[in-house]
Design a protein around this motif. Structure first.
Motif, PDB file in Angstrom:
ATOM      1  N   ALA A  25       0.835  -1.205   0.000  1.00  0.00           N
ATOM      2  CA  ALA A  25       0.000   0.000   0.000  1.00  0.00           C
ATOM      3  C   ALA A  25       0.869   1.255   0.000  1.00  0.00           C
ATOM      4  O   ALA A  25       0.597   2.216  -0.714  1.00  0.00           O
ATOM      5  N   ARG A  26       1.951   1.218   0.776  1.00  0.00           N
ATOM      6  CA  ARG A  26       2.845   2.381   0.852  1.00  0.00           C
ATOM      7  C   ARG A  26       3.508   2.634  -0.502  1.00  0.00           C
ATOM      8  O   ARG A  26       3.614   3.773  -0.930  1.00  0.00           O
ATOM      9  N   THR A  27       3.945   1.545  -1.177  1.00  0.00           N
ATOM     10  CA  THR A  27       4.596   1.749  -2.476  1.00  0.00           C
ATOM     11  C   THR A  27       3.598   2.270  -3.506  1.00  0.00           C
ATOM     12  O   THR A  27       3.987   2.868  -4.499  1.00  0.00           O
ATOM     13  N   ALA A  68       0.030   5.223  -0.678  1.00  0.00           N
ATOM     14  CA  ALA A  68      -0.861   5.463   0.454  1.00  0.00           C
ATOM     15  C   ALA A  68      -0.070   6.036   1.622  1.00  0.00           C
ATOM     16  O   ALA A  68       1.068   5.637   1.860  1.00  0.00           O
TER      17      ALA A  68
END
Lengths: 284, 365
Positions: free
Chosen positions: A182-184, A187
């Protein structure tokens, strides 16, 4: 020796296996029946036997109504804190590495292992006259002991392990890859928590909340000590039950006991029901 | 500065273990570059540092001429594909693919058309409303790729993307990724422990070992001119034969099977030999070593032949059946080397304690 002579003449392996399994299943039913279902039926019978009059008496009693409200109030307050704090502690315990983590992890279970009476006494020592925190609150004219705040406090302490014990292993098992993905994808940490982490732990969290709520509703020991049991003021439903039996009002006691039990049962079954429905809709 | 990826002096330490030591390389814009190495070589850590998932202890990273070192994962926005897919299990395939667009608050209609376009591209349009646990491993990885590509990242990072798949699916996906890359041309960095995968897909290969870069080169250079014993061993040389340098050749038992002119006379040396680079004959010649055939195993269209050299060393050849159908266990043959990489034994790990004994050089003369 011939092959037939070596064989046990009595029971075939299949029969033996069936007998063992049957025995174990019977033991499980016996346990659930004798220790869970039977007492519940006993309370239900006792509460329903006198007929509706007992129920009318209870619900007409202002002390009983106050006790219900107070239990509800304390439970909701404790619930908010145990949910938020429970998730935070679970995240820390399952994700972060820091010195003393094993100790903290063990301490989280402490409320389960220590008698609630001891918890109550500890609160008295901290907030009572001469306690560490007493002067600070006294100077601000805030009443903690023998008042609702201390009751909420001990209830939180006693019920929070139920949330943590449900959620922390779940987080551990989930791992962090989905969150990293999700971070990549751009988010933020908050988006990742609310859109990935929370949906993944929601059933465990709900179940933990239900257990901790049930525990909060049923709490007696610690609340008994810190509340001072002032009828109409600091008397919760469980304390009301105790007083009812003390004063020979057994019927009222049974009625309140049954209502409390029903709330917990409905909650646990409700969550199980929704969880199953959700899972079916998802992988059928 | 290069428009692709530039990595300089990257270090990463976990506790007391240096996972990545002074790693530097450049990867060309629009190409696939492979980070190849065994597990524990630090290749995934390098990839994760480029993505921003790990913070390097030292070193700098540029992508497209822009320094990335201080940026967060979220700011970098590189597509990342995980070995175990890391699909959001509570979301359908289309919501998975849309995630990168929806966190950026792109208009719903634009999200929908981009998701459809990508699902079409990866051939999963009929599966849009399935959940990840209703897909096969290969399908999941294609969803993961579509999800990573959806926000149009300028860099695609692939961490052992086929590692969890079985051999047949792996082959299939490899070819498919190759086609996809030709179509999209997005700069890609592929971490793999599979030399075939690296050689087949990558324009350039960075071979890593114990946290360091061993060699950087094209697939051809890595395969045909390995500069260290490790690289030679890793890209397919299954046999290591011990010997010493004698008259510019490596002497092994009763033969001098390969040229070793680049090493000093008398030096202890090791020959790295691929099993298909061994030539077996019935006659002495070309420095071939005599060998006894111990075992012959039919592998389909090739056979594995276990050979014992006179000095006790073992050599395993794998050759097409029609070349070796005359060989029987117990036979005496002569083993020549079509190709071998000769390294000084001092430069190889398992010979670290050996020094050159004087009598060897005398015997060589």
């Amino acid at each position: 020796m011939s092959t037939t002579a070596g064989r046990t003449p009595r029971l075939s392996a299949g029969t033996r296996r069936r007998l063992v399994h049957g025995g174990l299943i019977a033991a499980t039913f016996g346990y659930v029946g004798a220790l869970v279902v039977a007492p519940l039926i006993g309370i239900a019978v006792a509460a329903l036997k006198p007929g509706l009059s007992a129920w009318r008496t209870v619900f007409a009693d202002p002390y009983a109504r106050h006790a219900y409200l107070l239990t509800g109030y304390i439970t909701v307050q404790a619930l908010l804190v145990t949910t938020v704090l429970g998730v935070v502690v679970s995240l820390v315990l399952s994700r972060d590495r820091f010195p003393g983590k094993a100790v903290v992890s063990a301490l989280v279970d402490l409320p389960l292992a220590v008698s609630p009476v001891v918890v109550g006494l500890a609160a008295v020592l901290l907030f009572g006259l001469g306690g560490w925190f007493e002067p600070w609150f006294a100077a601000r004219n805030i009443q903690i002991l023998f008042a609702v705040p201390s009751m909420v406090l001990v209830t939180i302490f006693i019920s929070i392990p139920f949330v943590i014990r449900e959620v922390a292993p779940l987080l551990q098992e989930l791992g962090t890859e989905e969150e990293q993905a999700a971070r990549t994808l751009g988010a933020s940490q908050l988006q990742t928590f609310f859109r990935i982490t929370l949906p993944n732990i929601r059933w465990g969290l709900l179940y933990g909340i239900a257990l901790s709520t049930a525990r909060a509703i049923g709490e007696v020991g610690a609340v008994l000590i810190v509340s001072g049991t002032i009828a109409g003021q600091t008397e919760t439903s469980t304390l009301y039950i105790l007083r009812a039996f003390d004063e020979g009002q057994d019927n009222s006691g049974y009625v309140v006991a049954l209502t409390l039990a029903m709330v917990s049962i409905v909650m646990l079954f409700g969550i199980e029901f929704f969880r199953r429905r959700q899972e079916k809709g998802h992988s059928a | 500065m290069s428009e692709g990826i530039v990595v300089q002096g990257l270090w990463k330490r976990f506790g007391s273990f240096d996972a990545v030591k002074d790693v530097g390389f450049e990867a060309e814009d629009g190409k696939i570059t492979a980070l190849l190495g065994p597990s524990g070589s630090g290749k995934s850590t390098v990839l994760r540092m480029i993505a921003g998932l790990e913070r390097p202890d030292a070193g700098r990273i540029w992508v497209g001429g822009e320094e990335q070192t201080g940026k967060s994962v979220q700011e970098r926005r590189f597509g990342f594909v995980f070995q175990h897919y890391a699909l959001f299990r509570h979301m359908t395939v289309s919501r998975n693919v849309a995630f990168g667009l929806s966190v950026r608050k792109e208009p719903k209609a634009a999200q929908r058309s981009r998701v459809n376009e990508l699902l079409e591209l990866v051939g999963l349009a009929p599966f849009a409303s399935r959940y990840p646990d209703q897909l096969s491993g290969g399908q999941r990885q294609r969803v993961a790729l579509a999800r990573a590509l959806a926000p149009q990242p300028r860099l695609l990072l692939l961490d052992e993307p086929f590692g969890a798949l079985d051999a047949r699916v792996r082959q299939e996906l490899r070819r498919w990724l190759d086609d996809l890359h030709r179509e999209l041309g997005v700069t890609s960095l592929l971490v793999t422990h599979d030399q075939d995968e690296a050689l087949e897909l990558a324009n350039e290969v960075v071979v890593m070992h114990q946290g360091r870069v061993e060699q950087i080169g094209t697939a051809d250079e890595i395969y045909n001119q390995p500069v260290t014993p490790f690289v030679a061993g890793f890209v397919g040389a299954a046999n290591i034969i011990n010997g010493y340098v004698s008259a510019g050749r490596i002497r092994v038992a009763d033969g001098v099977p390969a040229d070793a002119g680049h090493l000093p006379e008398g030096e202890k040396a090791q020959a790295y030999v691929r099993s298909h680079d061994i030539r077996l004959t019935t006659a002495v010649g070309n420095g071939a070593v005599s060998a006894d055939v111990e075992r012959v195993t039919n592998m389909g269209w090739t056979s594995k032949i276990h050979l014992r050299l006179p000095d006790g060393q073992v050599l395993i050849a794998q050759l097409p059946n029609e070349e070796v159908d005359w060989i029987r266990p117990g036979a005496r043959v002569y083993a020549g080397l079509r190709d071998a990489k000769i390294f000084s034994a001092d430069s190889t790990e398992d010979a670290a304690t050996d020094s050159r004994p004087a009598e060897v050089s005398e015997a060589a003369g």
